[in-house]
Design a protein around this motif. Structure first.
Motif, PDB file in Angstrom:
ATOM      1  N   HIS A 199       1.355  -4.909  -5.984  1.00  0.00           N
ATOM      2  CA  HIS A 199       1.600  -6.183  -5.305  1.00  0.00           C
ATOM      3  C   HIS A 199       2.056  -7.256  -6.283  1.00  0.00           C
ATOM      4  CE1 HIS A 199       0.205  -8.726  -1.639  1.00  0.00           C
ATOM      5  NE2 HIS A 199       1.360  -9.147  -2.135  1.00  0.00           N
ATOM      6  N   PHE A 233       0.827  -1.201   0.000  1.00  0.00           N
ATOM      7  CA  PHE A 233       0.000   0.000   0.000  1.00  0.00           C
ATOM      8  C   PHE A 233       0.865   1.255   0.000  1.00  0.00           C
ATOM      9  CE2 PHE A 233      -1.943   3.208   2.951  1.00  0.00           C
ATOM     10  CZ  PHE A 233      -2.731   3.820   1.987  1.00  0.00           C
ATOM     11  N   SER A 263      -3.144   0.755  -8.920  1.00  0.00           N
ATOM     12  CA  SER A 263      -3.873  -0.017  -7.913  1.00  0.00           C
ATOM     13  C   SER A 263      -2.889  -0.799  -7.058  1.00  0.00           C
ATOM     14  CB  SER A 263      -4.848  -0.966  -8.600  1.00  0.00           C
ATOM     15  OG  SER A 263      -4.151  -2.021  -9.191  1.00  0.00           O
ATOM     16  N   ILE A 264      -3.310  -1.088  -5.845  1.00  0.00           N
ATOM     17  CA  ILE A 264      -2.426  -1.834  -4.944  1.00  0.00           C
ATOM     18  C   ILE A 264      -2.147  -3.210  -5.538  1.00  0.00           C
ATOM     19  CG2 ILE A 264      -2.163  -2.720  -2.594  1.00  0.00           C
ATOM     20  CD1 ILE A 264      -4.177  -0.583  -1.707  1.00  0.00           C
ATOM     21  N   GLY A 265      -3.191  -3.751  -6.167  1.00  0.00           N
ATOM     22  CA  GLY A 265      -3.042  -5.066  -6.770  1.00  0.00           C
ATOM     23  C   GLY A 265      -1.923  -5.090  -7.798  1.00  0.00           C
ATOM     24  N   VAL A 277      -3.019  -8.303   2.405  1.00  0.00           N
ATOM     25  CA  VAL A 277      -3.830  -7.563   1.440  1.00  0.00           C
ATOM     26  C   VAL A 277      -4.981  -6.852   2.142  1.00  0.00           C
ATOM     27  CG1 VAL A 277      -5.379  -7.797  -0.528  1.00  0.00           C
ATOM     28  CG2 VAL A 277      -3.219  -9.039  -0.496  1.00  0.00           C
ATOM     29  N   LEU A 309      -5.606  -2.890   2.179  1.00  0.00           N
ATOM     30  CA  LEU A 309      -6.843  -2.278   1.684  1.00  0.00           C
ATOM     31  C   LEU A 309      -7.543  -1.487   2.776  1.00  0.00           C
ATOM     32  CD1 LEU A 309      -8.408  -4.887  -0.794  1.00  0.00           C
ATOM     33  CD2 LEU A 309      -6.738  -3.089  -1.179  1.00  0.00           C
ATOM     34  N   LYS A 327      -5.777   1.767   3.427  1.00  0.00           N
ATOM     35  CA  LYS A 327      -6.123   2.740   2.396  1.00  0.00           C
ATOM     36  C   LYS A 327      -7.531   3.276   2.608  1.00  0.00           C
ATOM     37  CE  LYS A 327      -6.803   3.212  -2.605  1.00  0.00           C
ATOM     38  NZ  LYS A 327      -6.275   4.549  -2.775  1.00  0.00           N
ATOM     39  N   HIS A 348      -9.037  -5.062  -8.705  1.00  0.00           N
ATOM     40  CA  HIS A 348      -7.698  -5.091  -9.296  1.00  0.00           C
ATOM     41  C   HIS A 348      -6.770  -6.113  -8.671  1.00  0.00           C
ATOM     42  CE1 HIS A 348      -7.363  -1.946 -12.400  1.00  0.00           C
ATOM     43  NE2 HIS A 348      -8.580  -1.711 -11.932  1.00  0.00           N
ATOM     44  N   TYR A 349      -7.276  -6.796  -7.659  1.00  0.00           N
ATOM     45  CA  TYR A 349      -6.480  -7.901  -7.125  1.00  0.00           C
ATOM     46  C   TYR A 349      -6.756  -9.204  -7.860  1.00  0.00           C
ATOM     47  CZ  TYR A 349      -3.306  -6.681  -3.407  1.00  0.00           C
ATOM     48  OH  TYR A 349      -2.224  -6.232  -2.734  1.00  0.00           O
ATOM     49  N   TYR A 382     -12.617  -0.889  -6.258  1.00  0.00           N
ATOM     50  CA  TYR A 382     -11.657  -0.797  -7.355  1.00  0.00           C
ATOM     51  C   TYR A 382     -10.419  -1.626  -7.019  1.00  0.00           C
ATOM     52  CZ  TYR A 382      -8.263   1.427 -10.479  1.00  0.00           C
ATOM     53  OH  TYR A 382      -7.301   1.665 -11.425  1.00  0.00           O
ATOM     54  N   GLU A 383      -9.933  -1.469  -5.786  1.00  0.00           N
ATOM     55  CA  GLU A 383      -8.732  -2.187  -5.394  1.00  0.00           C
ATOM     56  C   GLU A 383      -8.984  -3.693  -5.354  1.00  0.00           C
ATOM     57  OE1 GLU A 383      -5.896  -0.954  -5.289  1.00  0.00           O
ATOM     58  OE2 GLU A 383      -6.206   1.198  -5.035  1.00  0.00           O
TER      59      GLU A 383
END
Lengths: 115, 879
Positions: free
Chosen positions: A48, A28, A43-45, B28, B32, B35, B58-59, B54-55
């Motif tokens: 990561h 993050f 994005s964090i994803g 994770v 999240l 954030k 996007h994972y 959104y996050e």
């Protein structure tokens, strides 16, 4: 075989891990730092996933931090640059500098642009 | 702050948990959440929640997603499923063969029938404008009563529509020009398929040029565009632009050669003459005149998106405004893509297909496919007991139900794929036969995407439904019961199996009953009393002459005299048309008057053609009043009408029509005297009702020469006629046909339908019997010991056979009884379209029914007798 070349985004990630240091280099915070340094959102994803890939390549290692009272007591995964990671960063920089120096317009003028 | 009360959206967290790797969950979620609470401080709640979503989304990345449990050894597992599946197939070769070949037959039939349906529905598709082209037809009315629709309309209509209606982009008129004599140098040809066409034919339709340019190729008089194969026929090559050919109206210059017209269009032709040539041939023809009658096929190119319903309303209004010219008749438009399957009007350029036939075959295709699937379901659930132990052991060893389902589905995939390969082989080999059966041109089915799509579709449906049910049944067994040996009979799905057998045999019995009705109906039509005799009738095309002058007349007379010298030639007659030919060859009129009555009494379409004095005797048509024509020019102006015409003209009895004067030709206002009334005969086939007809006497008209012969030495008569013909008419090729054959071609479509149905009904029966065979042999296998005990206790072979067979035959009987009302309903619908039809008799139902029951008894019986007559010692010793 593991891919050992470094993409542009990957290079930035490695540098950010280095900049943030041992305490704060988790997904993050890296994403936040990326946004504040580049102005581009991510994005964090995505961060990561890149970190995971870099770890797979051996440029990063990671360990779980200590639980804190923040974020519901959940631990963070802290990423640290490995020796190979540092080496590849250096190589990447040297390679680019070498390229810059071969560019006649820039090679003599200490990389200053224009007149 | 109250912001603290907000928590991350639960649904998003659930989603995250559902796919995220467990080892990543902590970090994770932590990230999240961090954030989320950070965002809350600076952003709106909505925005914060949105960001969270959104996050989470996007994972969804490969690295973060849970691996399925079996991921490590999935290939190994599939190999194992495959191996077990294969071993099971090999283990019971008989069932596998029944399953696979039944499915393959089903798939092949389905593919065949789908390809036929696709072809029938592909008519006119090759025209780029197909969706915007409409044909204008003419609805004929008598007062406000609708009579019929004629495909041809008036010449001025096209230009008028283009001028007055903004949605009409362009029009093309095509005037039929059949039986044209073509001369190329010294070669002569008789051509059936040609039209006079406006030059817009090439901008509206999408025909392709081979040589020369199609644009404006028909804009001047005496121009012609011919197709490639016509060019080859005439000249032996295709680059024949600027050559000339002689046809009606003089010499024509070939301005372009086009590719052959595809087979999937209703408008087929060998060449097109320029429409603007017509006034040179017909003196009184002008574009502006309604007097020349409705003889033009008119196609309109419409602006895209035109609403056909409102356009037809406008056409109705337009027709009303032309009332003084066209009476009550109405112009109506129909999309050209509907013509082949739905139009079926008077004077179609070619016999239409029939949408009902197409759908009937589609239903048969689905039936057959269903039968094959039912076999698969029945055999695999019946075999369940054999697999029960396997399932039990697998479950005990820790197999999840989903894995068992996968295993059985793999087997079903295996079977279906093998069936598909076999089906492709059947299609490859059987295609020529199938195309001949349906009368469609031979084509390479494999090149059509639609073919592969329907194969894929049928495979996936087959795998999911026929494979899915057994997979779920088999995987549901309770391992404890199975392994304790309590699970004995495969009562599981017994009802379903019996139900499916009933379905199979109901479907096949319906098919067979329909088949027998179709067969009897066609037989009935062919043997129907036509009101005339068309047997032993040889028809010659009349000589090639431009005018019926005295030279021709004397030649014809000597030809006739020569022929009549042969005692086996009884009558020689000539006429403009003959029964059973294209109705185009007759003239029609709706303005017919009885002289003395000044109002146009009705506007039925009356058909008339010219005959000589021997015509009626040649066909043995019977008189109900009056007399036959006598030969002689002075008798022109005499007519003989049929009873239908007499009734429609308002004569209370045939006798009262004798001597009456009628006028029926617009251009020729002379009246004609009715000298006879003949009993109705079927000028067209008994599929249709009688039509009002006028036979008019003409001493010198050419069209056909009719020979009534009485001999089995047909070949000699033909040779005799030919030698006389060649001597007298050296410039005309001698061509002949037998009238009964030509007449019976009118049943071609019905006969073809019958044949297709017969073929596929038989296949359906075979597939159903496959299934019954499999089921019964399996049941017998299960009851081997029972049979042995029964025999030891004194049961006779007959009793045992009865016992074993009755289980199946019972259901076949139920099916047969169900099939009766169903097929009765279907067939009475089908028959109602025929003017002459058979009454449905009990026998048409009983015979197929008995046949089906006998076939199934035979199928079951062979095995039961075998089982019942084995030595009980053997069956009891087994195990």
């Amino acid at each position: 075989m593991i891919e050992t070349r470094l993409g542009e985004f990957e290079e930035v990630m490695l540098l950010l891990v280095g900049i943030l240091g041992d305490e704060n280099s988790y997904a993050f915070r890296i994403a936040e730092e990326f946004e504040s340094q580049t102005g581009r959102s991510v994005s964090i994803g995505a961060v990561h996933s890149t970190l995971d890939r870099l770890e797979g390549k051996g440029f990063l290692k990671s360990e779980m931090g200590k639980p804190t009272t923040e974020r519901g007591g959940r631990r963070k995964r802290i990423f640290i640059i490995t020796a190979i990671g540092k080496k590849i960063l250096r190589e990447s920089r040297d390679f680019k500098v070498a390229l810059w120096q071969q560019y006649p317009a820039f090679s003599t003028s200490k990389l200053s642009f224009g007149e | 702050m109250n912001n603290r009360n907000h928590i991350p959206p639960k649904l998003a967290s659930h989603l995250l948990h559902s796919f995220l790797r467990n080892d990543l969950a902590e970090e994770v979620e932590g990230d999240l959440e961090e954030k989320f609470y950070l965002d809350l401080k600076s952003k709106s709640v909505f925005k914060t929640k949105f960001n969270y979503w959104y996050e989470v989304v996007h994972y969804i990345r490969p690295f973060a997603i849970k691996k399925s449990k079996s991921s490590l050894n999935s290939t190994a597992m599939f190999n194992s499923y495959f191996k077990i599946g294969w071993r099971n197939l090999i283990k019971s070769k008989g069932y596998s063969l029944i399953n696979i070949s039944g499915l393959a037959l089903g798939i092949a039939c389905f593919l065949f029938l789908m390809s036929y349906v696709r072809y029938e529905r592909s008519y006119e598709d090759f025209h780029k404008n197909a969706d915007n082209i409409y044909r204008v037809t003419l609805d004929l009315y008598k007062g406000s009563e609708f009579l019929m629709t004629d495909c041809e309309t008036y010449a001025p209509f096209g230009p008028l529509a283009k001028e007055q209606m903004p949605e009409v982009v362009d029009f093309v008129r095509m005037m039929n020009n059949d039986n044209t004599r073509v001369k190329i140098g010294e070669q002569k040809f008789m051509e059936e398929r040609s039209y006079f066409a406006d030059s817009s034919v090439f901008t509206i339709f999408s025909f392709k040029a081979l040589h020369g340019s199609l644009t404006g190729a028909l804009s001047k008089p005496n121009q012609v565009v011919i197709t490639a194969s016509t060019a080859k026929k005439y000249f032996g090559r295709t680059d024949v632009v600027n050559e000339t050919m002689e046809a009606e109206g003089g010499l024509y210059k070939i301005t372009a050669v086009m590719e052959d017209v595809p087979s999937n269009t209703h408008l087929k032709f060998d060449f097109l003459l320029s429409h603007i040539t017509i006034p040179k041939i017909q003196n009184n023809y002008t574009d502006q005149s309604y007097e020349s009658g409705n003889n033009e096929y008119t196609y309109l190119l419409m602006a895209p998106g035109t609403d056909i319903i409102s356009f037809n309303k406008k056409l109705t209004d337009l027709s009303a405004s032309l009332k003084d010219k066209i009476n009550e008749d109405r112009f109506q438009a129909e999309p050209i893509k509907d013509i082949h399957l739905y139009s079926n009007k008077t004077y179609e350029p070619e016999t239409n297909g029939n949408a009902r036939t197409v759908y009937a075959l589609l239903i048969i295709a689905i039936f057959i496919m269903g039968l094959a699937w039912v076999n698969y379901i029945n055999l695999s659930t019946a075999k369940a007991i054999e697999r029960a132990r396997e399932v039990g052991v697998r479950k005990v060893m820790g197999s999840a139900r989903s894995q068992l389902v996968t295993q059985f589905l793999t087997e079903s995939i295996l079977v279906n794929l093998m069936a598909a390969v076999m089906a492709l082989g059947i299609v490859k080999i059987g295609l020529p036969a199938f195309c001949e059966l349906t009368g469609q041109p031979l084509m390479d089915l494999f090149q059509y995407n639609a073919f592969w799509y329907s194969l894929m579709l049928i495979l996936s449906i087959g795998i999911i439904f026929s494979g899915g049910y057994p997979a779920f049944v088999l995987s549901s067994f309770d391992p404890v019961a199975v392994l304790k040996g309590k699970f004995r009979s495969s009562a599981h799905g017994q009802w379903l199996r019996q139900g499916l057998v009933v379905f199979q045999f109901t479907a096949t019995t319906v098919l067979i009953i329909c088949l027998s009705v179709v067969y009897f109906q066609i037989k009935h039509l062919q043997n129907y009393d036509l009101g005339m005799n068309i047997n032993q009738t040889l028809i010659l095309r009349a000589p090639d002459i431009d005018k019926t002058d005295s030279i021709y007349q004397s030649k014809y007379t000597s030809f006739k005299t020569e022929l009549l010298r042969d005692p086996s030639i009884q009558v020689v007659s000539q006429s403009q048309s003959i029964p059973g030919t294209d109705p185009n060859e007759m003239s029609t009129t709706t303005s017919i008057f009885r002289v003395g009555e000044y109002k146009n009494s009705n506007s039925y379409n009356y058909y008339h053609y010219a005959v000589d004095a021997d015509f009626i005797p040649a066909f043995s048509i019977k008189f109900s009043a009056g007399r036959n024509f006598e030969a002689g020019m002075e008798n022109e102006g005499q007519v003989i009408i049929n009873e239908e015409a007499a009734t429609l003209l308002g004569f209370p009895s045939p006798q009262e029509a004798i001597g009456a004067k009628i006028t029926y030709q617009i251009r020729n206002n002379k009246s004609s005297t009715v000298i006879g009334v003949v009993k109705n005969f079927y000028q067209r086939s008994p599929k249709e009702n009688h039509i009002p007809m006028i036979l008019r006497y003409y001493s010198g008209f050419s069209g056909y020469v009719v020979l009534k012969v009485k001999s089995s030495e047909i070949k000699e008569i033909v040779n005799y006629a030919k030698s006389n013909w060649d001597a007298l008419f050296p410039s005309t090729p001698f061509s002949y046909f037998f009238l009964d054959e030509k007449y019976n071609q009118q049943y071609k479509a019905d006969a073809q339908f019958g044949k297709v149905m017969a073929t596929f009904s038989i296949i359906a029966v075979v597939i159903a019997c496959f299934g019954l065979f499999g089921l019964s042999s399996f049941a017998i296998l299960q009851r081997t010991k029972e049979i042995g005990i029964r025999k030891v206790l004194g049961g006779s072979v007959t009793q045992i056979v009865q016992l074993l067979s009755s289980d199946f035959i019972k259901w076949v009987l139920v099916a047969a009884i169900l099939a009766m009302p169903l097929s009765y309903f279907v067939m009475s619908q089908w028959l109602s379209t025929y003017a002459v039809r058979i009454d449905l008799s009990v026998w048409m139902f009983i015979i197929p029914l008995v046949a089906i029951v006998l076939i199934s008894i035979l199928t079951v019986g062979i095995q039961t007798i075998k089982a019942a007559s084995t030595n009980p010692v053997n069956s009891l010793k087994a195990e």
